[in-house]
Write an enzyme that holds these catalytic residues in place. Structure first.
Site, PDB file in Angstrom:
ATOM      1  N   TYR A  85       1.055  -1.446   0.074  1.00 36.54           N
ATOM      2  CA  TYR A  85      -0.012   0.176   0.397  1.00 36.54           C
ATOM      3  C   TYR A  85       0.914   1.674   0.404  1.00 36.54           C
ATOM      4  CZ  TYR A  85      -4.015   3.421   1.017  1.00 36.54           C
ATOM      5  OH  TYR A  85      -4.635   3.640   0.661  1.00 36.54           O
ATOM      6  N   PHE A 137      -8.546  21.267 -24.414  1.00 37.22           N
ATOM      7  CA  PHE A 137      -8.831  19.932 -24.871  1.00 37.22           C
ATOM      8  C   PHE A 137      -9.649  19.410 -23.327  1.00 37.22           C
ATOM      9  CE2 PHE A 137      -8.451  15.036 -22.995  1.00 37.22           C
ATOM     10  CZ  PHE A 137      -8.292  14.690 -25.438  1.00 37.22           C
ATOM     11  N   THR A 138     -10.205  18.753 -23.970  1.00 32.86           N
ATOM     12  CA  THR A 138     -11.399  17.946 -23.270  1.00 32.86           C
ATOM     13  C   THR A 138     -11.998  17.849 -22.090  1.00 32.86           C
ATOM     14  OG1 THR A 138     -11.280  15.869 -24.182  1.00 32.86           O
ATOM     15  CG2 THR A 138     -12.711  16.767 -25.615  1.00 32.86           C
ATOM     16  N   ASP A 228       0.541  20.542 -20.480  1.00 31.17           N
ATOM     17  CA  ASP A 228      -0.087  18.874 -20.946  1.00 31.17           C
ATOM     18  C   ASP A 228       1.348  17.697 -21.342  1.00 31.17           C
ATOM     19  OD1 ASP A 228      -1.189  16.329 -21.595  1.00 31.17           O
ATOM     20  OD2 ASP A 228      -2.818  17.634 -21.531  1.00 31.17           O
ATOM     21  N   LYS A 271      -0.737   7.268 -23.153  1.00 30.24           N
ATOM     22  CA  LYS A 271      -0.278   7.685 -24.827  1.00 30.24           C
ATOM     23  C   LYS A 271       0.979   7.180 -24.950  1.00 30.24           C
ATOM     24  CE  LYS A 271      -4.095  10.119 -24.141  1.00 30.24           C
ATOM     25  NZ  LYS A 271      -5.487  10.050 -22.903  1.00 30.24           N
ATOM     26  N   ARG A 395     -13.838  14.771 -33.165  1.00 31.41           N
ATOM     27  CA  ARG A 395     -13.261  15.470 -32.998  1.00 31.41           C
ATOM     28  C   ARG A 395     -13.665  16.899 -33.307  1.00 31.41           C
ATOM     29  NH1 ARG A 395     -10.269  14.010 -28.061  1.00 31.41           N
ATOM     30  NH2 ARG A 395     -12.551  14.061 -27.805  1.00 31.41           N
ATOM     31  N   PHE A 462     -19.587  13.503 -25.228  1.00 30.98           N
ATOM     32  CA  PHE A 462     -18.894  13.136 -26.805  1.00 30.98           C
ATOM     33  C   PHE A 462     -19.031  11.024 -26.929  1.00 30.98           C
ATOM     34  CE2 PHE A 462     -14.768  12.743 -25.263  1.00 30.98           C
ATOM     35  CZ  PHE A 462     -14.483  14.123 -24.445  1.00 30.98           C
TER      36      PHE A 462
END
Ligand code: PLI
Length: 470
Positions: A85, A137-138, A228, A271, A395, A462
């Site tokens: 943990y 960005f969303t 980001d 990514k 998009r 979306f």
């Protein structure tokens, strides 16, 4: 030392073409369902590719997020998970990999990128403050807004033009930042939110010069810059290729310099980093890190795992190192470009120059007869699935959501359908099949009709909206 002067396998062999720096050891069978079954599946999914079952999909280009193939080394790392943990050894491996390649001081793991965005927005945005960024960005913008911030787009105008060939279409327009400072005062700007590459603009890069100049401007006004870093290594590839002075630097060196102009970063490790799950928030400021580290235990998990299993932190630590190899990135971007070149040769309208992680079909140019309020990009994603079982992502106006103040649709200039290429997953032959499918849909474009929205969820519509054919 982050590697020597880049020399790819092709260069070592004296050849110009690229090939993947790996071979395939395990395969996952694909299946194609019949056209009748696809028609039924699409209707059941409300013409939203997010609502399809993956078993009903042939080639899945919905996203490059968490869909990457891990290496044998990453899978071996999964067996070395320390699921304690607190204080898992895998956390320290992850921390060391982040510090080595991204160069920030402090690390807070999170379950994925939006977990990091949530924590950062909560600690760095005060209600009523502005957050400026190089295109929204969303999930990033939503977390900034939920924290009481108001998002302002400061990307260069070229980013909104699918045909502009600007080599760094993701750049921040410093005059727009200065204008916002003049208008509202630096104290009312929470931070500058810098994304590289810029997903919603077509995976477009930001130059090193732009980051450096931005740092200088923000220093003058005491404004922090948070990166980001989700696709920052793909961004480094474009700097190496296009920016004077970087041809002989490794991607790892370019990444370190780029990050050095920022105060911290959020990361979706699903990514660039070749992992199936995970994320992190990294900061240089100790006080801010303490706040983040405290908040993470409320929302994500203890500060040494932040919602990730030990084994996933290990796979991620290894993935960070693999993602920074020049050969890997050359093949990764090379594959995306291969598809882009096929489509361009056939006269199919896409966002140019081809960016890092996807080909973005220009749905406005594809379907000039479908008005934006009838969702041309959503329609194109649906048609592509119907034709060949290939799954793409909208998009455009659906992703852009509604204006937080007026409640009206946001109407972005870019109305795009994204063919997103997972890393190390599909072959060049798959890319041929995808290109042929897009061509078939293009040939029937004149008779295609748009959609109307039948169900609209409140947040990030979306993902879950449903549509009907007009
Ligand atoms: O999907 P997450 O929560 O791990 O990360 C959110 C996120 C943050 N920034 C950027 C630039 C992203 O692209 C991103 C997620 N993108 C997805 C899921 C995509 O399909 O592009």
């Amino acid at each position: 030392m982050l590697g020597a002067t880049p020399q790819t396998m092709g260069q070592q062999l004296g050849r110009r073409s690229w090939a993947e720096p790996w071979k395939i050891k395990m395969v996952e069978p694909l299946r194609v369902i019949t056209r009748d079954e696809r028609e039924r599946a699409l209707r059941a999914a409300g013409y939203n590719t997010f609502l399809l079952k993956s078993d009903d999909v042939y080639i899945d280009l919905l996203t490059d997020s968490g869909t990457n193939a891990m290496s044998d080394r990453q899978w071996a790392g999964m067996l070395l998970g320390d699921e304690a943990y607190a204080g898992s050894r895998n956390f320290y491996h992850l921390e060391a990999a982040m510090q080595k390649y991204y160069g920030y001081k402090y690390l807070t793991p999170t379950h994925q990128g939006r977990g990091a965005e949530h924590i950062l927005s909560q600690i760095a945005v005060k209600p009523g403050q502005f957050v400026c960024g190089n295109m929204y960005f969303t999930t990033t913008r939503l977390h900034q807004e939920l924290a009481g911030g108001m998002f302002t787009d400061v990307i260069i105008d070229e980013a909104h033009d699918p045909a502009s060939l600007h080599p760094f279409k993701g750049n921040v327009d410093l005059r727009k930042v200065q204008a916002l400072i003049d208008q509202v005062g630096a104290q009312n700007i929470a931070y500058l939110s810098l994304a590289v590459t810029v997903n919603m603009a077509g995976g477009q890069p930001v130059s090193m010069a732009n980051a450096r100049e931005l740092r200088a401007l923000c220093n003058q006004h005491g404004i922090k810059i948070f990166l980001d870093a989700t696709r920052a290594l793909e961004n480094a590839f474009f700097i190496q290729e296009r920016e004077a002075g970087y041809q002989n630097k490794t991607l790892a060196e370019i990444l370190r310099e780029f990050c050095s102009y920022t105060d911290g970063a959020t990361m979706s490790a699903k990514k660039d980093s070749l992992a199936n799950i995970g994320g992190w928030l990294a900061l240089n400021d100790e006080e801010l890190f303490q706040e983040a580290s405290n908040l993470v235990v409320v929302y994500e998990g203890l500060h040494t795992y932040g919602g990730m299993a030990g084994r996933d932190m290990e796979a991620l630590a290894i993935g960070i190192e693999e993602s920074a190899q020049d050969d890997h990135m050359r093949a990764r971007i090379g594959q995306v470009r291969y598809l882009g070149d096929l489509l361009t040769d056939w006269g199919i309208p896409i966002v140019l120059p081809v960016g890092g992680h996807a080909i973005f079909l220009d749905a406005r140019a594809f379907y000039p007869h479908i008005p934006q309020d009838e969702f041309p990009a959503q329609t194109l994603a649906a048609e592509l699935y119907l034709d060949s079982g290939i799954r793409a992502m909208e998009r455009g106006i659906v992703s852009a959501g509604r204006n937080a103040q007026t409640g009206d649709h946001n109407r972005p200039k870019l109305e795009l359908t994204r063919l997103t290429i997972p890393r190390r997953v599909y072959t060049q032959a798959h890319m041929d099949v995808v290109a042929e499918a897009v061509k078939a849909v293009y040939e029937h474009r004149a008779t295609t009709r748009g959609l109307k929205m039948a169900f609209e969820p409140k947040y990030l519509r979306f993902f879950q909206a449903r549509f009907e054919r007009l």
